[in-house]
Design a protein around this motif. Structure first.
Motif, short mmCIF file in Angstrom:
data_model
loop_
_atom_site.label_atom_id
_atom_site.label_comp_id
_atom_site.label_asym_id
_atom_site.label_seq_id
_atom_site.Cartn_x
_atom_site.Cartn_y
_atom_site.Cartn_z
N TYR A 10 -28.55 10.17 63.61
CA TYR A 10 -28.24 10.18 65.04
C TYR A 10 -27.45 8.94 65.43
O TYR A 10 -26.47 9.00 66.20
CB TYR A 10 -29.54 10.26 65.84
N TYR A 11 -27.85 7.78 64.86
CA TYR A 11 -27.14 6.51 65.15
C TYR A 11 -25.69 6.58 64.68
O TYR A 11 -24.76 6.17 65.38
CB TYR A 11 -27.88 5.36 64.46
N GLN A 12 -25.48 7.13 63.45
CA GLN A 12 -24.12 7.25 62.93
C GLN A 12 -23.27 8.17 63.82
O GLN A 12 -22.08 7.91 64.06
CB GLN A 12 -24.16 7.81 61.50
N LYS A 13 -23.91 9.27 64.29
CA LYS A 13 -23.19 10.20 65.16
C LYS A 13 -22.79 9.53 66.47
O LYS A 13 -21.66 9.67 66.95
CB LYS A 13 -24.09 11.40 65.44
N GLN A 14 -23.72 8.76 67.05
CA GLN A 14 -23.43 8.03 68.29
C GLN A 14 -22.33 7.01 68.07
O GLN A 14 -21.46 6.82 68.91
CB GLN A 14 -24.69 7.32 68.79
N LYS A 15 -22.41 6.33 66.92
CA LYS A 15 -21.39 5.31 66.59
C LYS A 15 -20.01 5.96 66.50
O LYS A 15 -19.01 5.42 67.00
CB LYS A 15 -21.77 4.62 65.28
N ALA A 16 -19.94 7.14 65.83
CA ALA A 16 -18.67 7.84 65.70
C ALA A 16 -18.14 8.27 67.07
O ALA A 16 -16.95 8.16 67.36
CB ALA A 16 -18.84 9.06 64.80
N GLN A 17 -19.07 8.74 67.93
CA GLN A 17 -18.66 9.15 69.27
C GLN A 17 -18.10 7.98 70.06
O GLN A 17 -17.11 8.11 70.80
CB GLN A 17 -19.88 9.75 70.02
N LEU A 18 -18.74 6.79 69.91
CA LEU A 18 -18.24 5.57 70.59
C LEU A 18 -16.85 5.21 70.12
O LEU A 18 -15.99 4.81 70.91
CB LEU A 18 -19.20 4.40 70.34
N LEU A 19 -16.61 5.35 68.79
CA LEU A 19 -15.28 5.05 68.24
C LEU A 19 -14.24 6.01 68.82
O LEU A 19 -13.12 5.61 69.16
CB LEU A 19 -15.30 5.15 66.72
N ILE A 20 -14.62 7.30 68.92
CA ILE A 20 -13.69 8.30 69.48
C ILE A 20 -13.36 7.95 70.94
O ILE A 20 -12.20 7.98 71.36
CB ILE A 20 -14.30 9.71 69.38
N ASN A 21 -14.41 7.59 71.70
CA ASN A 21 -14.20 7.21 73.11
C ASN A 21 -13.29 6.00 73.22
O ASN A 21 -12.42 5.93 74.10
CB ASN A 21 -15.53 6.92 73.80
N LYS A 22 -13.51 5.04 72.34
CA LYS A 22 -12.69 3.82 72.36
C LYS A 22 -11.23 4.14 72.08
O LYS A 22 -10.31 3.63 72.72
CB LYS A 22 -13.24 2.81 71.33
N LYS A 23 -11.00 5.05 71.07
CA LYS A 23 -9.62 5.43 70.73
C LYS A 23 -8.96 6.15 71.92
O LYS A 23 -7.78 5.92 72.23
CB LYS A 23 -9.64 6.36 69.52
N GLN A 24 -9.75 7.01 72.58
CA GLN A 24 -9.20 7.73 73.73
C GLN A 24 -8.82 6.76 74.85
O GLN A 24 -7.79 6.92 75.50
CB GLN A 24 -10.22 8.74 74.25
N GLN A 25 -9.67 5.73 75.05
CA GLN A 25 -9.34 4.72 76.06
C GLN A 25 -8.07 3.98 75.71
O GLN A 25 -7.23 3.69 76.57
CB GLN A 25 -10.50 3.73 76.21
N GLU A 26 -7.91 3.64 74.40
CA GLU A 26 -6.71 2.94 73.96
C GLU A 26 -5.46 3.81 74.19
O GLU A 26 -4.41 3.33 74.62
CB GLU A 26 -6.83 2.56 72.49
#
Length: 708
Positions: free
Chosen positions: A473-489
């Motif tokens: 679950y932590y890895q999934k959340q971490k991946a989701q955070l990375l995706i959100n960060k890329k979208q913000q960039e």
């Protein structure tokens, strides 16, 4: 102790119960003796740590002190470890931690019963608190701490705690310009031969006082002697201080090469042995020499090095002085904006020192109140101890009477001892039964342990899958955070692209407007002026000069042509600064472009009225130059701040344009169309252009145009 008494006086067991009070007194004395032995043992351990600290094995001493702190049994040893940690952070120049452990040691002394040891350890704590305040620039607070340290051990034999506080007090008097008291106390410190550091420090400070008396020769003889002693003993801090003071003396007699030689030697020692406070001072001194030689850039570098260390280690007094000097350098360089910011930081640090000084005074009053309370408690305890001593003396007399009765009752006790032997045998049998019961209980406890182990294993079997699911679950959340960060960039990049498109559209619209204006001017010149000139040429070819009417007609056409050229020239100027408002129009134009490009802009003109009255043809060229400068900055410089200054000085029109963009190397820059147009327009006006720019430092364009 009870087992010892039973074994020795077994046959007088009944008498033992009668004399139980006497046995308790013996037991108390034996516990006191064990405590003293424990204090001596732990003192040896802490002394070994101080030896490591004095031999510059700092980390080893710190590590062992932290470990020893967990197993100490006595208050005296606990306080000594706190003092050692304070000394460690003193050598590291971490002033907050130094003061924290010194204050902790001081509070720990309150529970030490031995008055002599308590006073010695408290004096050592006050010395460290005084040194910490001294290094922070809180001289009055430091003076109070050292006076308390002297006062608390003054009535005892004058040893290290007395003289180390006396040396600290002399140092404070020297900094407070009370030279008479400083010389007096430093000379007293020279009488204490058991500590080399106090003697060396006194010589150094006396040498400094001779400096203030302008006796530099005597002063340097002291410093060079101390430097030789310290070199022999591998005392780096002492060597650094000696070299620093010798350098200062050479500056005073204008021998700058020798001064720089000793300053650089001092700087090398400081970097090698991490002597941060001395490193700050020597950087300031070298900066002062370079400043006096008008080498502002080099001087600023040394002051910034000093400021970096002072900020990292919280040297407030040094921060204040450095900000003030950096302000002077900025003024000398004409950088008044930076000078104002540095003066603001100077005021903030100065206010911070004043606030801390007030807080220290309040703490002092609180400590004084608590000390008075402790003294009253000690008096009460002393009175109680005196009463206990009287009671013990009465008990000793009772014991003597009991000892006399012992001889009388000896024979009676022998008979009763036989009975007690039988009782003892019964006790042995009971003990055997109890032993068997104990074995049964141990077997039950073993079974319980086995059951508990089975439960723990089962719990772990369930826990491992839960941990695995949590990790997934932590890895999934971490991946989701990375995706959100890329979208913000990506969104940020899109926004930047839109802003850049808007800027380019503005520039493009302006260029299209200029092209249309050029076409209109060409048409007017061709249709109106060209037609008139052709007509005049034909009339001159077909008429004689003798006819007055023909000459008047040609003259009228020439005047019309002149007026048309003048009208076209006037139309070249933007319509909004025809009526003596050139400065206002340029400012509005600059602000609109800056606002559209999200750039901060600053505009100034002096004197505005005189500038507005300059010839319109010159103002027209200046306007196009300013357009090119602002457009180039928006397109290429990546700046977030531009500034335009217009100045009329006598017959010289001065335009200064500055940005804080990425800059460029002037000598390697390939001129584009924009910069070429700027230079051509300035050349047509017999003007002069100077460009000051380096990569990552922005650019300054300085234009001077003569007004005839």
């Amino acid at each position: 102790m009870h087992r010892f008494i039973v074994k020795t006086h077994f046959f007088f067991l009944l008498l033992f119960f009668q004399n139980h009070l006497n046995a308790q007194e013996i037991e108390v004395k034996n516990i006191t003796l064990n405590h003293e032995n424990l204090v001596a043992l732990e003192k040896t351990q802490t002394d070994n740590l101080f030896d490591l600290l004095n031999n510059n094995e700092l980390e080893k001493a710190h590590h062992q002190a932290k470990r020893l702190l967990k197993v100490l049994k006595t208050k005296e040893s606990y306080v000594r470890i706190q003092l050692l940690l304070s000394h460690y952070y003193n050598k590291k120049t971490v002033l907050d931690s130094m003061a924290f452990y010194a204050d902790k040691a001081l509070k720990g002394t309150e529970s030490i019963k031995n008055d002599s040891i308590r006073r010695i350890l408290a004096a050592s704590s006050y010395n460290l608190l005084g040194l910490s305040s001294n290094k922070r620039g809180l001289y009055e607070s430091s003076k109070k701490y050292h006076l308390k340290g002297i006062e608390i051990v003054e009535k005892q034999k004058k040893g290290y705690p007395y003289y180390v506080n006396l040396h600290g007090l002399a140092n404070i008097y020297s900094k407070l310009s009370d030279k008479e008291n400083a010389i007096k106390y430093f000379n007293q410190c020279l009488q204490y031969k058991e500590d080399e550091e106090i003697v060396i420090g006194s010589y150094i400070n006396l040498g400094s006082i001779y400096v203030e008396n302008e006796d530099y020769e005597t002063s340097n003889s002291y410093f060079k002697k101390v430097k030789a002693i310290c070199k022999e003993k591998n005392n780096w801090q002492c060597q650094a201080l000696s070299a620093l003071n010798i350098g200062v003396n050479y500056v005073s007699i204008d021998n700058i090469p020798e001064a720089l030689k000793y300053y650089n030697e001092c700087l090398e020692i400081c970097k090698k042995d991490k002597l941060y406070i001395i490193q700050v001072i020597v950087n300031q001194n070298i900066g002062e020499i370079l400043f006096s030689q008008n080498k502002y850039q080099e001087a600023e570098l040394y002051y910034l090095n000093a400021l970096h260390v002072a900020l990292e280690y919280d040297f407030l007094e040094q921060q204040k002085n450095i900000y003030l000097k950096l302000k002077e350098i900025a003024v000398a360089k004409g950088d008044y904006k930076n000078a104002y910011g540095l003066m603001t930081r100077y005021s903030e640090v100065k206010d911070s020192i004043s606030k801390m000084q007030n807080d220290q005074d309040i703490n002092e009053l609180d400590i004084k109140f608590k000390t008075l309370q402790k003294e009253n408690e000690i008096k009460d305890l002393t009175l109680k101890n005196n009463n206990k001593m009287l009671l013990l003396k009465n008990q000793e007399r009772a014991i003597e009477n009991l000892n006399l009765q012992k001889a009388i009752e000896k024979k009676q006790n022998e008979n009763e001892v036989l009975k007690l032997q039988e009782v003892t045998q019964n006790k042995v049998n009971q003990i055997n039964l109890l032993q068997k019961d104990k074995e049964l209980k141990e077997s039950e406890i073993l079974r319980e342990k086995q059951v508990r182990n089975i439960i723990i294993i089962g719990f772990l079997v369930l826990l491992i899958p839960v941990i695995a699911l949590s990790f997934v679950y932590y890895q999934k959340q971490k991946a989701q955070l990375l995706i959100n960060k890329k979208q913000q960039e990506i969104s940020a990049q899109k926004n930047k692209a839109l802003l850049k498109d808007q800027e380019l559209k503005l520039v493009k619209a302006e260029i299209e407007g200029q092209d249309k204006e050029r076409i209109r001017i060409a048409q007017e010149l061709h249709d109106a002026v060209g037609g008139n000139l052709a007509a005049i040429k034909l009339q001159l070819n077909n008429s004689t000069y003798g006819k007055e009417n023909e000459i008047k007609r040609i003259n009228t056409q020439i005047n019309d042509t002149y007026n048309q050229i003048r009208s076209i020239s006037h139309n070249l100027l933007p319509k909004r600064f025809h009526q003596d408002n050139f400065c206002e129009f340029v400012e509005e134009y600059q602000n609109k472009l800056a606002e559209a490009s999200h750039i901060q802009s600053y505009f100034s003109a002096h004197p505005r009225n005189e500038i507005n009255k300059i010839d319109e043809l010159i103002l027209n060229e200046v306007y196009h130059i300013i357009q090119e400068l602002i457009t180039n900055t928006i397109k290429h410089a990546q700046a977030n701040n531009i500034e335009l200054q217009l100045n009329l000085i006598g017959n010289l029109f001065n335009i200064i344009f500055e940005d804080n963009g990425k800059g460029f190397a002037v000598e390697n820059n390939k001129e584009g169309i924009g910069l070429t147009n700027i230079k051509n327009r300035i050349h047509q006006l017999n003007g002069n252009l100077q460009i000051d720019s380096t990569p990552n430092r922005g650019a300054i364009f300085n234009i001077e145009i003569p007004i005839i």
